[in-house]
Design an enzyme around this catalytic site. Sequence first.
Site, PDB file in Angstrom:
ATOM      1  N   HIS A 130     -44.501   3.956   4.593  1.00 60.53           N
ATOM      2  CA  HIS A 130     -43.561   3.234   3.727  1.00 60.53           C
ATOM      3  C   HIS A 130     -44.181   2.658   2.450  1.00 60.53           C
ATOM      4  O   HIS A 130     -43.511   2.627   1.431  1.00 60.53           O
ATOM      5  CB  HIS A 130     -42.836   2.104   4.485  1.00 60.53           C
ATOM      6  N   HIS A 170     -35.158   5.113   4.354  1.00 63.05           N
ATOM      7  CA  HIS A 170     -34.386   6.057   3.525  1.00 63.05           C
ATOM      8  C   HIS A 170     -33.809   7.220   4.347  1.00 63.05           C
ATOM      9  O   HIS A 170     -33.407   8.234   3.769  1.00 63.05           O
ATOM     10  CB  HIS A 170     -35.269   6.620   2.409  1.00 63.05           C
ATOM     11  N   GLU A 190     -39.389  10.873   4.613  1.00 66.36           N
ATOM     12  CA  GLU A 190     -38.266  10.054   4.119  1.00 66.36           C
ATOM     13  C   GLU A 190     -38.065  10.100   2.609  1.00 66.36           C
ATOM     14  O   GLU A 190     -37.012   9.708   2.123  1.00 66.36           O
ATOM     15  CB  GLU A 190     -38.413   8.595   4.569  1.00 66.36           C
ATOM     16  N   ASP A 212     -45.671   9.618   3.873  1.00 70.91           N
ATOM     17  CA  ASP A 212     -44.442   9.917   3.138  1.00 70.91           C
ATOM     18  C   ASP A 212     -44.608  11.034   2.095  1.00 70.91           C
ATOM     19  O   ASP A 212     -45.305  10.849   1.094  1.00 70.91           O
ATOM     20  CB  ASP A 212     -43.936   8.661   2.416  1.00 70.91           C
TER      21      ASP A 212
END
Length: 270
Positions: A179, A68, A39, A8
């Site tokens: 995540h 997201h 994201e 991420d």
Amino acid sequence: MKLLFLGDVMGRAGRAAITERLPGLKADWGVDFVVVNGENASSGAGLTPDHAKLLLDAGADCVTLGDHAFDQKDMLRFIETEPRVLRPINFAKAAPGQGVRVFTATRGRKVAVAQVLGQVFMKRPFDDPFSAIDLALRPHTLGGAVQAVIVDVHAEATSEKMALGHWCDGRASLVVGTHTHVPTGDAMILPGGSGYMTDAGMCGDYNSVIGMDKAEPLRRFITGMGRERFTPAEGEATLSGVFVETDDRTGKATRIAPVRVGGRLQPSAP
Ligand SMILES: [Fe+2]
Ligand SMILES: [Fe+2]
């Protein structure tokens, strides 16, 4: 094939690390295909079309999203025009875009990429990831139709990610979690030949609380009350992820190594 997956991308610091370092790493390590999770690239929440283009221009061959995915509303339309951006396969039924796609890597080799959302401890009840990924991978046989398969497991619980890793073992070259924004130390090759790492970590400033400036998360934990919005921490980011080498004939992983470059984390390179 040499595959690089980066976790991420967190805000401005994460974007800067990608644009500054990814082109050089790709060349130095002879990487054939790069996936970046985007994201959180725009203010920590979602991905704008401009920032998607920036990640792609810096060398990402595919950008995955997550829970997201559509925090930035422009992505609802943009994802229909940019096939290199994927959202989870088991997102809302009406969601635009796709969650699995076949890409062409160097020397014409085919790489399938899929992203799946977990259910455990997630805010919304997404569809069963096990049946969803089973269905998504079925047409993309390793060592058959495609030379490599990459599965991004976007989930909170380490248990669910490991279970999905074993579920995909032998059907993917790499199963890697995203995540949680903290890299795990369990990069390994599973018995069926899939490279695996529970979480890739984030590309962000680790002097933070999972990428956010420390002050507000600390205040909320300590007092139970929020005062401001969360904003991404802006110190130098660590590029964090995993590198996998595969056998084109079988599509299985032959080598896996964690990647941590720059910023505060201890460095690690393939
Ligand atoms: Fe994230
Ligand atoms: Fe997420």
